[in-house]
Design an enzyme around this catalytic site. Structure first.
Site, PDB file in Angstrom:
ATOM      1  N   ASP A  29       0.855  -1.187   0.000  1.00  0.00           N
ATOM      2  CA  ASP A  29       0.000   0.000   0.000  1.00  0.00           C
ATOM      3  C   ASP A  29       0.889   1.235   0.000  1.00  0.00           C
ATOM      4  OD1 ASP A  29      -3.244   0.402   0.875  1.00  0.00           O
ATOM      5  OD2 ASP A  29      -1.944   2.161   1.078  1.00  0.00           O
ATOM      6  N   THR A 116     -14.021  -3.073  -8.112  1.00  0.00           N
ATOM      7  CA  THR A 116     -15.236  -3.045  -8.923  1.00  0.00           C
ATOM      8  C   THR A 116     -15.121  -1.960  -9.986  1.00  0.00           C
ATOM      9  OG1 THR A 116     -16.563  -3.781  -7.042  1.00  0.00           O
ATOM     10  CG2 THR A 116     -17.734  -2.755  -8.881  1.00  0.00           C
ATOM     11  N   LYS A 201     -20.856  -7.895 -11.524  1.00  0.00           N
ATOM     12  CA  LYS A 201     -20.677  -7.252 -10.219  1.00  0.00           C
ATOM     13  C   LYS A 201     -21.477  -5.956 -10.125  1.00  0.00           C
ATOM     14  CE  LYS A 201     -19.527  -6.018  -6.229  1.00  0.00           C
ATOM     15  NZ  LYS A 201     -18.230  -5.586  -5.744  1.00  0.00           N
ATOM     16  N   ARG A 208     -29.741  -4.320  -6.054  1.00  0.00           N
ATOM     17  CA  ARG A 208     -30.032  -3.990  -4.658  1.00  0.00           C
ATOM     18  C   ARG A 208     -30.398  -2.516  -4.516  1.00  0.00           C
ATOM     19  NH1 ARG A 208     -24.802  -5.581  -1.749  1.00  0.00           N
ATOM     20  NH2 ARG A 208     -25.987  -5.215   0.171  1.00  0.00           N
ATOM     21  N   HIS A 239     -47.216 -12.047   0.633  1.00  0.00           N
ATOM     22  CA  HIS A 239     -47.416 -12.635  -0.695  1.00  0.00           C
ATOM     23  C   HIS A 239     -46.178 -13.473  -1.034  1.00  0.00           C
ATOM     24  CE1 HIS A 239     -47.835 -12.995  -5.024  1.00  0.00           C
ATOM     25  NE2 HIS A 239     -49.078 -12.517  -4.945  1.00  0.00           N
ATOM     26  N   CYS A 255     -20.328   0.450  -2.440  1.00  0.00           N
ATOM     27  CA  CYS A 255     -20.868  -0.460  -3.457  1.00  0.00           C
ATOM     28  C   CYS A 255     -22.207   0.046  -3.987  1.00  0.00           C
ATOM     29  CB  CYS A 255     -21.018  -1.865  -2.872  1.00  0.00           C
ATOM     30  SG  CYS A 255     -19.455  -2.706  -2.553  1.00  0.00           S
TER      31      CYS A 255
END
Length: 406
Positions: A29, A116, A201, A208, A239, A255
């Site tokens: 990193d 992503t 992805k 969602r 239902h 995300c």
């Protein structure tokens, strides 16, 4: 050996998981302080099971550095924000990481992009960088996309059990990378092409987001005509083919609040439902702020500084504040020139906003109205302490009489 590039919320758990399951791993990193913290034997964020996983990985020999390594496999797990004007993915961190890897990677090495990205990002941004460096893709360097599928608060479990997708230019390379993930992943691992992996992805998170937006829009409709959205959802969900989600004060994290915008940016004339859904979710913090003012007027409260927001993180029982609805609400409050809201979150120990408290006792003593923005376990266990407060519950977890909702 695998060199994991980027040791944030996704890269670090992935590196630890692989190391603790027999893979030789070095984590890299650019953040020197972060690397020094890991080298000193401390994790950099709170997550259930992470400390034990860290101990296991240290025992297995994982190392941390700021330098790229010479090895045959690289996993790049760096942020992929989006441009808030164009809505397109900002691939700058991925591109810089790839450039860094290409300086040291031996011939035949595999670069795995875990970050992503929108469909076509690797074609548009990554392949050109490789060609510019003189690499022949598929000979000098092999490209793979293996998007992460974990959520803060349940990372360790989901790393072990969630299904995975591996996108590769050729099945041989895909199967090779699959074996690394199979060292720990107990779910099904599907090997496909890169663009399909990119799209799946983003589609998962978009699905969602759209469903959350439906619940949030339903809450606004019900509020307009004084109907109980929670009772309506409860009955509708009886239902067999209906499963409406619960409304909330907004959507955060890196995300659901970000990835769907990639499709809006790339397909502006086509992604109409997605665009409106994201606007609905992004508008919820303003909606909550308006509800706070409505409730204050109804209860005769005039001092905004006696109103407290419980929760700063984007979801319960984590210390992740990325795209937090509370932070969005506070930004909106500043635009409307009405500062003064108190804030408290048990998971945020450093001062990150004004008027922030660091104990529940002090927070409750300082406010007359509590707005539950995050459903941490702490507030669930202390509902009895809210009986003398005006309460706005954004998650329908409080069963006290007279509670206000979205």
């Amino acid at each position: 050996m695998i060199n994991v590039i980027g040791l944030g919320y996704i890269g670090l758990p992935t590196a630890l998981m692989m190391a603790s399951h027999g893979v030789e791993v070095i984590g890299t990193d650019y953040n020197k302080k972060l690397v020094e913290t890991l080298q000193a034997g401390h994790t950099t964020f709170k997550e259930e099971g992470l400390d034990q996983l860290f101990e296991d990985a240290l025992e297995a020999g994982i190392r941390f550095t700021t330098e790229y390594q010479v090895t045959d496999t690289y996993i790049i797990s760096v942020p992929t924000p989006y441009d808030k004007f164009s809505k397109k993915v900002d691939a700058c961190y991925v591109v810089e990481a790839v450039r860094g890897v290409l300086k040291v990677a031996p011939k035949g090495a595999v670069i795995v992009i875990e970050s992503t990205v929108s469909p076509g990002t690797i074609d548009k941004y990554v392949r050109p960088v490789m060609k510019e460096s003189g690499c022949t893709i598929g000979v000098d360097i092999h490209l793979v996309h293996a998007p992460e599928r974990i959520i803060p608060g349940n990372m360790v479990y989901e790393l072990l059990h969630n299904n995975r997708t591996i996108g590769a230019d050729d099945m041989e390379t895909g199967e090779k990378v699959k074996q690394y993930y199979a060292s720990f992943c107990q779910g099904e691992i599907v090997v496909t092409d890169i663009r399909t992996a990119e799209m799946t992805k983003v589609v998962e998170n978009t699905y969602r987001a759209v469903n959350i937006a439906f619940a949030n829009e339903l809450a606004k409709i019900c509020r307009h005509d004084d109907m109980d959205v929670y009772e309506i959802i409860r009955i509708c969900n009886m239902h067999p083919r209906v499963n409406i989600l619960q409304p909330g004060p907004g959507v955060g994290g890196h995300c659901i609040s970000v990835d769907p915008w990639f499709l809006v940016g790339d397909y502006p004339s086509l992604a109409k439902v997605i665009d409106e859904s994201m606007k609905t979710n992004d508008g919820m913090p303003d909606f909550v702020l308006n509800r706070i003012h409505e409730i204050m007027e109804e209860k005769g409260l005039t001092d905004i500084s006696r109103v407290g927001l419980y929760g700063l993180t984007y979801k319960e029982n984590v210390d992740d504040m990325r795209e937090s609805p509370t932070l969005q609400l506070l930004e909106s409050q500043e635009r409307h020139l009405a500062p003064g809201l108190k804030v408290y979150d048990p998971f945020i120990t450093e001062d990150v906003v004004e008027n922030q408290f660091h104990s529940l006792d002090a927070f409750l003593d300082a406010v007359d109205m509590v707005v539950i923005m995050v459903k941490h376990d702490e507030i669930r266990k202390n509902m009895d302490r809210l009986t003398q407060k005006v309460v706005m519950d954004c998650h329908n977890i409080c069963q006290l009489d007279g509670v206000y909702h979205i």
